[in-house]
Design a protein around this motif. Structure first.
Motif, PDB file in Angstrom:
ATOM      1  N   VAL A 122       0.865  -1.178   0.000  1.00 30.52           N
ATOM      2  CA  VAL A 122       0.000   0.000   0.000  1.00 30.52           C
ATOM      3  C   VAL A 122       0.900   1.226   0.000  1.00 30.52           C
ATOM      4  O   VAL A 122       1.772   1.373   0.865  1.00 30.52           O
ATOM      5  CB  VAL A 122      -0.922   0.031   1.234  1.00 30.52           C
ATOM      6  CG1 VAL A 122      -1.741   1.319   1.259  1.00 30.52           C
ATOM      7  CG2 VAL A 122      -1.844  -1.185   1.240  1.00 30.52           C
ATOM      8  N   ASP A 123       0.723   2.091  -0.965  1.00 35.73           N
ATOM      9  CA  ASP A 123       1.531   3.308  -1.082  1.00 35.73           C
ATOM     10  C   ASP A 123       1.207   4.247   0.082  1.00 35.73           C
ATOM     11  O   ASP A 123       0.069   4.709   0.207  1.00 35.73           O
ATOM     12  CB  ASP A 123       1.207   3.980  -2.419  1.00 35.73           C
ATOM     13  CG  ASP A 123       2.039   5.236  -2.657  1.00 35.73           C
ATOM     14  OD1 ASP A 123       2.700   5.710  -1.712  1.00 35.73           O
ATOM     15  OD2 ASP A 123       2.010   5.754  -3.789  1.00 35.73           O
ATOM     16  N   PRO A 124       2.172   4.545   0.933  1.00 37.61           N
ATOM     17  CA  PRO A 124       1.898   5.409   2.090  1.00 37.61           C
ATOM     18  C   PRO A 124       1.466   6.824   1.709  1.00 37.61           C
ATOM     19  O   PRO A 124       0.683   7.460   2.421  1.00 37.61           O
ATOM     20  CB  PRO A 124       3.225   5.415   2.861  1.00 37.61           C
ATOM     21  CG  PRO A 124       4.256   5.047   1.849  1.00 37.61           C
ATOM     22  CD  PRO A 124       3.576   4.101   0.910  1.00 37.61           C
ATOM     23  N   HIS A 125       1.977   7.329   0.592  1.00 37.99           N
ATOM     24  CA  HIS A 125       1.598   8.683   0.164  1.00 37.99           C
ATOM     25  C   HIS A 125       0.144   8.705  -0.305  1.00 37.99           C
ATOM     26  O   HIS A 125      -0.597   9.654  -0.021  1.00 37.99           O
ATOM     27  CB  HIS A 125       2.536   9.153  -0.951  1.00 37.99           C
ATOM     28  CG  HIS A 125       3.976   9.194  -0.549  1.00 37.99           C
ATOM     29  ND1 HIS A 125       4.465  10.108   0.366  1.00 37.99           N
ATOM     30  CD2 HIS A 125       5.029   8.402  -0.899  1.00 37.99           C
ATOM     31  CE1 HIS A 125       5.762   9.898   0.554  1.00 37.99           C
ATOM     32  NE2 HIS A 125       6.125   8.869  -0.203  1.00 37.99           N
ATOM     33  N   MET A 126      -0.246   7.649  -1.019  1.00 39.01           N
ATOM     34  CA  MET A 126      -1.646   7.544  -1.440  1.00 39.01           C
ATOM     35  C   MET A 126      -2.548   7.437  -0.216  1.00 39.01           C
ATOM     36  O   MET A 126      -3.607   8.091  -0.140  1.00 39.01           O
ATOM     37  CB  MET A 126      -1.818   6.312  -2.339  1.00 39.01           C
ATOM     38  CG  MET A 126      -3.252   6.002  -2.757  1.00 39.01           C
ATOM     39  SD  MET A 126      -4.205   5.046  -1.524  1.00 39.01           S
ATOM     40  CE  MET A 126      -3.257   3.533  -1.471  1.00 39.01           C
ATOM     41  N   LEU A 127      -2.132   6.634   0.762  1.00 34.25           N
ATOM     42  CA  LEU A 127      -2.927   6.457   1.975  1.00 34.25           C
ATOM     43  C   LEU A 127      -3.078   7.779   2.723  1.00 34.25           C
ATOM     44  O   LEU A 127      -4.160   8.114   3.211  1.00 34.25           O
ATOM     45  CB  LEU A 127      -2.268   5.409   2.869  1.00 34.25           C
ATOM     46  CG  LEU A 127      -2.980   5.079   4.182  1.00 34.25           C
ATOM     47  CD1 LEU A 127      -4.379   4.535   3.912  1.00 34.25           C
ATOM     48  CD2 LEU A 127      -2.166   4.086   4.993  1.00 34.25           C
ATOM     49  N   ARG A 128      -2.007   8.535   2.776  1.00 31.22           N
ATOM     50  CA  ARG A 128      -2.048   9.843   3.449  1.00 31.22           C
ATOM     51  C   ARG A 128      -3.023  10.787   2.752  1.00 31.22           C
ATOM     52  O   ARG A 128      -3.778  11.526   3.398  1.00 31.22           O
ATOM     53  CB  ARG A 128      -0.644  10.452   3.476  1.00 31.22           C
ATOM     54  CG  ARG A 128      -0.540  11.773   4.233  1.00 31.22           C
ATOM     55  CD  ARG A 128       0.924  12.168   4.397  1.00 31.22           C
ATOM     56  NE  ARG A 128       1.048  13.394   5.178  1.00 31.22           N
ATOM     57  CZ  ARG A 128       1.144  14.610   4.638  1.00 31.22           C
ATOM     58  NH1 ARG A 128       1.109  14.745   3.316  1.00 31.22           N
ATOM     59  NH2 ARG A 128       1.263  15.675   5.404  1.00 31.22           N
ATOM     60  N   ASP A 185     -16.357  -1.022  -1.770  1.00 32.03           N
ATOM     61  CA  ASP A 185     -15.031  -1.156  -1.178  1.00 32.03           C
ATOM     62  C   ASP A 185     -13.994  -1.129  -2.296  1.00 32.03           C
ATOM     63  O   ASP A 185     -14.148  -1.828  -3.309  1.00 32.03           O
ATOM     64  CB  ASP A 185     -14.909  -2.477  -0.409  1.00 32.03           C
ATOM     65  CG  ASP A 185     -15.930  -2.581   0.715  1.00 32.03           C
ATOM     66  OD1 ASP A 185     -16.335  -1.530   1.234  1.00 32.03           O
ATOM     67  OD2 ASP A 185     -16.314  -3.715   1.056  1.00 32.03           O
ATOM     68  N   PHE A 186     -12.936  -0.352  -2.087  1.00 35.30           N
ATOM     69  CA  PHE A 186     -11.864  -0.249  -3.067  1.00 35.30           C
ATOM     70  C   PHE A 186     -10.562  -0.711  -2.421  1.00 35.30           C
ATOM     71  O   PHE A 186     -10.127  -0.147  -1.417  1.00 35.30           O
ATOM     72  CB  PHE A 186     -11.725   1.191  -3.572  1.00 35.30           C
ATOM     73  CG  PHE A 186     -12.931   1.690  -4.327  1.00 35.30           C
ATOM     74  CD1 PHE A 186     -13.010   1.552  -5.706  1.00 35.30           C
ATOM     75  CD2 PHE A 186     -13.998   2.284  -3.651  1.00 35.30           C
ATOM     76  CE1 PHE A 186     -14.131   1.999  -6.405  1.00 35.30           C
ATOM     77  CE2 PHE A 186     -15.124   2.730  -4.332  1.00 35.30           C
ATOM     78  CZ  PHE A 186     -15.195   2.584  -5.717  1.00 35.30           C
ATOM     79  N   LEU A 187      -9.956  -1.762  -2.988  1.00 40.67           N
ATOM     80  CA  LEU A 187      -8.709  -2.292  -2.440  1.00 40.67           C
ATOM     81  C   LEU A 187      -7.600  -1.243  -2.513  1.00 40.67           C
ATOM     82  O   LEU A 187      -7.304  -0.711  -3.583  1.00 40.67           O
ATOM     83  CB  LEU A 187      -8.289  -3.531  -3.217  1.00 40.67           C
ATOM     84  CG  LEU A 187      -8.897  -4.859  -2.757  1.00 40.67           C
ATOM     85  CD1 LEU A 187      -8.635  -5.936  -3.800  1.00 40.67           C
ATOM     86  CD2 LEU A 187      -8.315  -5.262  -1.418  1.00 40.67           C
ATOM     87  N   LEU A 188      -6.976  -0.970  -1.378  1.00 37.90           N
ATOM     88  CA  LEU A 188      -5.935   0.055  -1.353  1.00 37.90           C
ATOM     89  C   LEU A 188      -4.754  -0.265  -2.271  1.00 37.90           C
ATOM     90  O   LEU A 188      -4.246   0.649  -2.942  1.00 37.90           O
ATOM     91  CB  LEU A 188      -5.442   0.253   0.088  1.00 37.90           C
ATOM     92  CG  LEU A 188      -6.466   0.808   1.079  1.00 37.90           C
ATOM     93  CD1 LEU A 188      -5.812   1.048   2.439  1.00 37.90           C
ATOM     94  CD2 LEU A 188      -7.078   2.114   0.569  1.00 37.90           C
ATOM     95  N   PRO A 189      -4.280  -1.520  -2.355  1.00 42.76           N
ATOM     96  CA  PRO A 189      -3.135  -1.784  -3.237  1.00 42.76           C
ATOM     97  C   PRO A 189      -3.425  -1.547  -4.718  1.00 42.76           C
ATOM     98  O   PRO A 189      -2.491  -1.408  -5.505  1.00 42.76           O
ATOM     99  CB  PRO A 189      -2.829  -3.272  -2.979  1.00 42.76           C
ATOM    100  CG  PRO A 189      -3.417  -3.563  -1.649  1.00 42.76           C
ATOM    101  CD  PRO A 189      -4.647  -2.721  -1.577  1.00 42.76           C
ATOM    102  N   ARG A 190      -4.705  -1.507  -5.084  1.00 43.47           N
ATOM    103  CA  ARG A 190      -5.049  -1.327  -6.502  1.00 43.47           C
ATOM    104  C   ARG A 190      -5.279   0.141  -6.866  1.00 43.47           C
ATOM    105  O   ARG A 190      -5.650   0.454  -7.996  1.00 43.47           O
ATOM    106  CB  ARG A 190      -6.286  -2.159  -6.847  1.00 43.47           C
ATOM    107  CG  ARG A 190      -6.021  -3.650  -6.742  1.00 43.47           C
ATOM    108  CD  ARG A 190      -7.172  -4.462  -7.214  1.00 43.47           C
ATOM    109  NE  ARG A 190      -6.980  -5.881  -6.873  1.00 43.47           N
ATOM    110  CZ  ARG A 190      -7.955  -6.756  -6.769  1.00 43.47           C
ATOM    111  NH1 ARG A 190      -9.204  -6.379  -6.994  1.00 43.47           N
ATOM    112  NH2 ARG A 190      -7.709  -8.008  -6.436  1.00 43.47           N
TER     113      ARG A 190
END
Length: 297
Positions: A122-128, A185-190
């Motif tokens: 999971v991209d931490p910048h995307m998560l932020r 629901d959207f998978l975070l890794p995708r």
């Protein structure tokens, strides 16, 4: 000063509970255990052990030759509520697999092994960015790769995210999909990209499947012998041969299908492989249909 005092008190109580954890589950504790786990000084660790002896007299004795405190035969915890599930989760956290990073209170686990779970990137910048969008209650455009055969390439789509959910293996963003006009629901890794800022879609309060709590009823597989059914009932702490598990309606699919293999045909499966079944499959089917089709407006 008051906050500082409360923080100090909390820290002491945590260390006293830690002492009891080691005494109860591992039989003994010493100063080095406290120092290594909490990063406190030698005098502080000694003070904690002395303090524990004062508030819980008779719970431990000191062995000078081993330089270690041991639980007495009359040990009675005062700060710890022994919980087998909690201890076993601590043992699992001690697994040396590269993706197990949780700190554990267990220092001397008996032989054990856990099934490795591949860690999804999971991209931490995307998560932020998603966290910022959630807090501001705005919409955002994400570049998402669906596994739908009609969408072989990643597409940009607008969503209004409001929560995260974990299905036991994967993290998802729970969000209103502007295209389908439903909460999904959207998978975070995708999610490979995040851009833009827009007016939000339906408010989180309209995500009825997220807010509704559904109780799924389970029971032992009827194909098991009477004694085997009793054993399964004991495994899960069932009362009168059934038990209920509450969950968000939005999580029902993951629990039912992915974790327990409950596909409305589990009664036909080998009971040696499928130990539990749904006690009221019609109710579950109705709930799942509702979860999949609840409108946002």
């Amino acid at each position: 000063m008051g906050e500082q005092s409360r923080s100090l008190r909390w820290g002491i109580e945590q260390r006293l509970e830690f002492i009891e954890f080691r005494l109860f589950w591992e039989g003994g504790v010493n100063r080095a255990d406290i120092i290594d786990y909490f990063g406190v000084s030698v005098p502080q660790a000694s003070k904690d052990l002395t303090h524990y002896q004062e508030v819980a007299p008779g719970n431990m004795h000191y062995d000078k030759s081993l330089k270690r405190y041991f639980a007495t035969d009359t040990f009675n915890p005062k700060f710890l509520e022994p919980d087998a599930a909690h201890y076993l989760s601590q043992v699992a956290a001690a697994d040396l697999a590269p993706y197990a990073t949780a700190q554990t209170r267990v220092s001397q686990p008996v032989g054990f092994a856990t099934v490795p779970q591949p860690q999804r990137a999971v991209d931490p910048h995307m998560l932020r960015q998603l966290l910022t969008v959630m807090r501001s209650k705005r919409a955002v455009e994400i570049r998402y790769q669906s596994l739908n055969p009609d969408k072989p390439k990643p597409q940009w789509r607008w969503i209004t995210p409001h929560a995260f959910c974990f299905d036991g293996m994967r993290w998802h963003a729970r969000a209103y999909c502007h295209e389908r006009r439903l909460f999904r629901d959207f998978l975070l890794p995708r999610i490979s990209g995040v851009r833009g800022d827009g007016e939000p879609g339906a408010h989180a309060s309209r995500d009825h499947a997220w807010h509704e709590i559904y109780n799924i009823k389970l029971k032992p597989h009827p194909g098991l012998s009477e004694d085997q059914q009793k054993a399964v009932a004991a495994d899960y702490g069932m009362k009168d041969g059934e038990f209920e598990i509450p969950m968000r309606l939005a999580m029902l699919f993951y629990f039912r299908k992915q974790h327990l293999g409950l596909d409305y045909k589990e009664h036909e499966k080998d009971p040696q492989q499928q130990h539990i079944v749904m006690a009221d499959p019609d109710s579950v089917r109705s709930a799942q249909t509702r979860a999949d089709a609840l409108p946002a407006e």
